[in-house]
Design a protein around this motif. Structure first.
Motif, mmCIF file in Angstrom:
data_model
loop_
_atom_site.group_PDB
_atom_site.id
_atom_site.type_symbol
_atom_site.label_atom_id
_atom_site.label_comp_id
_atom_site.label_asym_id
_atom_site.label_seq_id
_atom_site.Cartn_x
_atom_site.Cartn_y
_atom_site.Cartn_z
ATOM 1 N N GLY A 251 -7.815 0.552 10.351
ATOM 2 C CA GLY A 251 -7.362 -0.018 9.093
ATOM 3 C C GLY A 251 -8.033 0.628 7.889
ATOM 4 O O GLY A 251 -7.405 0.824 6.843
ATOM 5 N N TYR A 255 -6.146 2.515 4.919
ATOM 6 C CA TYR A 255 -6.368 2.180 3.510
ATOM 7 C C TYR A 255 -6.766 3.422 2.704
ATOM 8 O O TYR A 255 -6.316 3.609 1.565
ATOM 9 C CB TYR A 255 -7.449 1.112 3.378
ATOM 10 C CG TYR A 255 -7.694 0.682 1.955
ATOM 11 C CD1 TYR A 255 -6.889 -0.290 1.359
ATOM 12 C CD2 TYR A 255 -8.719 1.246 1.198
ATOM 13 C CE1 TYR A 255 -7.089 -0.678 0.043
ATOM 14 C CE2 TYR A 255 -8.933 0.871 -0.122
ATOM 15 C CZ TYR A 255 -8.112 -0.096 -0.690
ATOM 16 O OH TYR A 255 -8.309 -0.463 -1.998
ATOM 17 N N TYR A 258 -3.345 5.346 2.205
ATOM 18 C CA TYR A 258 -2.235 4.765 1.434
ATOM 19 C C TYR A 258 -2.677 3.709 0.416
ATOM 20 O O TYR A 258 -1.828 3.209 -0.317
ATOM 21 C CB TYR A 258 -1.218 4.119 2.390
ATOM 22 C CG TYR A 258 -0.602 5.086 3.355
ATOM 23 C CD1 TYR A 258 0.338 6.018 2.937
ATOM 24 C CD2 TYR A 258 -0.956 5.070 4.709
ATOM 25 C CE1 TYR A 258 0.916 6.899 3.833
ATOM 26 C CE2 TYR A 258 -0.380 5.943 5.607
ATOM 27 C CZ TYR A 258 0.550 6.865 5.165
ATOM 28 O OH TYR A 258 1.112 7.745 6.054
ATOM 29 N N HIS A 259 -3.968 3.338 0.413
ATOM 30 C CA HIS A 259 -4.471 2.258 -0.449
ATOM 31 C C HIS A 259 -3.697 0.962 -0.192
ATOM 32 O O HIS A 259 -3.327 0.238 -1.122
ATOM 33 C CB HIS A 259 -4.387 2.658 -1.925
ATOM 34 C CG HIS A 259 -5.169 3.892 -2.250
ATOM 35 N ND1 HIS A 259 -6.543 3.912 -2.307
ATOM 36 C CD2 HIS A 259 -4.760 5.161 -2.500
ATOM 37 C CE1 HIS A 259 -6.963 5.130 -2.598
ATOM 38 N NE2 HIS A 259 -5.908 5.912 -2.720
ATOM 39 N N ARG A 260 -3.463 0.698 1.078
ATOM 40 C CA ARG A 260 -2.783 -0.530 1.507
ATOM 41 C C ARG A 260 -3.573 -1.119 2.665
ATOM 42 O O ARG A 260 -4.137 -0.385 3.491
ATOM 43 C CB ARG A 260 -1.339 -0.236 1.946
ATOM 44 C CG ARG A 260 -0.486 0.291 0.834
ATOM 45 C CD ARG A 260 0.858 0.812 1.318
ATOM 46 N NE ARG A 260 1.687 -0.224 1.901
ATOM 47 C CZ ARG A 260 2.921 0.009 2.355
ATOM 48 N NH1 ARG A 260 3.446 1.222 2.282
ATOM 49 N NH2 ARG A 260 3.630 -0.984 2.860
ATOM 50 N N ILE A 261 -3.584 -2.443 2.747
ATOM 51 C CA ILE A 261 -4.302 -3.131 3.815
ATOM 52 C C ILE A 261 -3.374 -3.297 5.002
ATOM 53 O O ILE A 261 -2.233 -3.743 4.870
ATOM 54 C CB ILE A 261 -4.814 -4.501 3.330
ATOM 55 C CG1 ILE A 261 -5.830 -4.307 2.199
ATOM 56 C CG2 ILE A 261 -5.446 -5.280 4.479
ATOM 57 C CD1 ILE A 261 -6.287 -5.609 1.569
ATOM 58 N N ARG A 326 4.956 0.539 -0.763
ATOM 59 C CA ARG A 326 4.339 -0.782 -0.860
ATOM 60 C C ARG A 326 5.257 -1.748 -1.596
ATOM 61 O O ARG A 326 5.417 -2.906 -1.189
ATOM 62 C CB ARG A 326 3.006 -0.685 -1.584
ATOM 63 C CG ARG A 326 2.290 -2.034 -1.642
ATOM 64 C CD ARG A 326 1.134 -2.056 -2.625
ATOM 65 N NE ARG A 326 0.258 -0.911 -2.479
ATOM 66 C CZ ARG A 326 -0.956 -0.840 -3.009
ATOM 67 N NH1 ARG A 326 -1.429 -1.864 -3.696
ATOM 68 N NH2 ARG A 326 -1.688 0.234 -2.875
#
Length: 508
Positions: A251, A255, A258-261, A326
């Motif tokens: 994870g 992150y 993509y700077h996403r959780i 996102r």
């Protein structure tokens, strides 16, 4: 008397009578065994022959499974391709998290990349498929299932033509199945120490990073270990820690990219496709930003769920940017949540309808002819990929193979395995019977404490069948990894009684 005592030693060993041993080691009685080791009889000349005969039926099934896989390897060279396969190859050659699928299977392919042969990948997957059958048999016998039941339980994994075809496809399901079954076989052992619990957690983490449907199984295994250890949480805690650390590490990588959780970025999109099989915007009354995702057609006239994820005329695909940004994934997730909350009974009906496809007598075409044909051994070479992402993946695959990647069909071997597939597939109705057997047997036995080992593999099978229908859609290949777990549960449901807590001198 001496023979009677020795006959029952096999249940628990000499430790049953620790206070009555004589100097000769025979419970206070002289040892009359001769140099042959058993009452003066000569030692057997072939000590392993009896063991081979004991497992002869399983060995015959295993040999047949090996022969079928050899024929498959000879008939379809180097392997069979699925649309997802090309994305896996791209990730294998350029490791990075994918928005749609976790990178566990591409890393498996990368381990085999030095061979530069997709035939080696297919061979490894066939060996893993055989391993699943062996695990089912050995675990069932270890837990006192009759030989016939253990052999029957292993047969679908070893002989089902669709299992063999799935192993020859360059997809993640075979790797996922062996990881899940390895964890299940470890977890149903009599006692789970911290090392075993750690191994179970790592296997579940690897399975989750191969297919995200493995994630809810972590909670299921934790609950099982707590139940098995009578409320003690050490084993469950170790397992959870071992499963969590690799997933969190992945994870963090996701992150950073993509700077996403999360570990994938498509959960909302696939759930949107699922809810579009029933969503009625007249009932939902979505706000304007969600209303753009509505489909005015009645639910009965809509295409399968996958079309709302991939088809060019899907309301979601028509939005600006790629489908899995996102913004789009969040929007799709909000729409899906509103649909489920507004129409909960319709959602449950949709899940039940999709789940029922797992248990049909025949094998009707679904979700469309193109996908359905990917699960059949073809009579003619498949056409090269046409969609842009797949064409990029095909070029990467040529670099992996260092040569052409098209499937070569070699007769008569291909014809033999095609004929076999026409007659030797496990029907969905049989899967339903296998699933119903363990709870039925448990009800007959009134849930005796020694008859609960079936519960874990049975629950695993149920989760693997229900989750795709609940969050995405039914697919025939999603059923196959659940079959070994269901078969193991069925074998354990008819296992022999456990006498370990009964003194040997009162057993009948």
């Amino acid at each position: 008397m001496i023979g009677w005592v020795r006959r029952y030693r096999g249940f628990r060993g000499d430790r049953e009578f620790p206070d009555h041993r004589g100097p000769e080691g025979g419970h206070g009685l002289p040892d009359h065994r001769g140099p042959g080791g058993d009452h003066g009889l000569p030692e057997r000349r072939f000590p392993g022959r009896h063991r081979l005969l004991e497992h002869r039926w399983f060995l015959a099934v295993l040999a047949a499974g090996i022969a079928l896989r050899v024929i498959t390897m000879l008939g379809y060279r180097p392997a069979l391709w699925f649309p997802d396969s090309y994305t896996y190859v791209v990730t294998a050659l350029k490791p990075r998290p994918d928005l749609v699928r976790p990178a566990g299977y591409p890393m498996f392919m990368r381990l085999l990349e030095p061979f530069h042969e997709f035939a080696v990948v297919a061979l490894a997957q066939h060996l893993l498929g055989l391993l699943v059958g062996v695990l089912v048999y050995l675990t069932a016998r270890r837990l006192r299932a009759p030989g016939w039941a253990a052999t029957l339980a292993s047969a679908p994994s070893l002989l089902d033509a669709y299992q063999i075809q799935l192993e020859h496809l360059l997809v993640s399901d075979t790797l996922f199945a062996v990881l899940i079954m390895s964890a299940a076989c470890l977890a149903v052992r009599g006692s789970v120490g911290w090392r075993t619990a750690c191994g179970i957690g790592l296997l579940l983490a690897a399975a989750t990073l191969t297919r995200t449907v493995g994630l809810p199984l972590v909670a299921l295994f934790a609950a099982w270990l707590i139940f098995r250890e009578r409320g003690r949480v050490l084993a469950a805690g170790v397992m959870l820690a071992a499963a969590t650390v690799p997933v969190l590490g992945y994870g963090a990588w996701f992150y950073a990219t993509y700077h996403r959780i999360g570990i994938v970025g498509a959960n909302g999109v696939f759930l949107y496709g699922k809810t579009m099989t029933f969503a009625d915007c007249g009932v939902m009354r979505p706000p304007p930003d969600l209303a753009v995702l509505c489909d005015p057609r009645p639910a009965a006239q809509r295409p399968p769920a996958q079309e709302y994820v991939w088809a060019q005329d899907s309301p979601l695909v028509e939005l600006p940017g790629i489908t899995f940004t996102r913004t789009n994934d969040t929007l799709a997730g909000r729409f899906a949540s509103l649909a489920i909350l507004s129409q909960p009974l319709d959602y449950l009906g949709s899940v039940a309808s999709e789940l029922a496809r797992s248990f049909t007598v025949g094998r009707p075409v679904y979700p469309d002819q193109e996908i359905y044909d990917y699960y059949q051994f073809p009579a003619t070479p498949p056409a090269p990929p046409g969609r842009y992402p797949a064409t990029v993946g095909a070029e990467a695959a040529k670099r992996y193979e260092r040569g052409p990647i098209s499937t070569r069909i070699v007769e008569p071997y291909a014809g033999w395995i095609r004929t076999y597939q026409g007659i030797a597939g496990l029907p969905g109705a049989a899967v339903l019977v296998i699933l119903l057997l363990p709870p039925a047997a448990a009800c007959v036995r009134r849930f005796r404490p020694d008859s609960t080992a079936w519960a874990l593999p049975w629950s695993v099978a149920v989760v693997l069948l229900v989750m795709p229908a609940a969050v995405a859609e039914f697919d025939y290949r999603y059923v196959l990894p659940a079959v070994p777990a269901a078969c193991l549960a069925a074998a354990l449901a008819v296992r022999k009684p456990n006498f370990s807590n009964i003194p040997t001198n009162v057993r009948i």
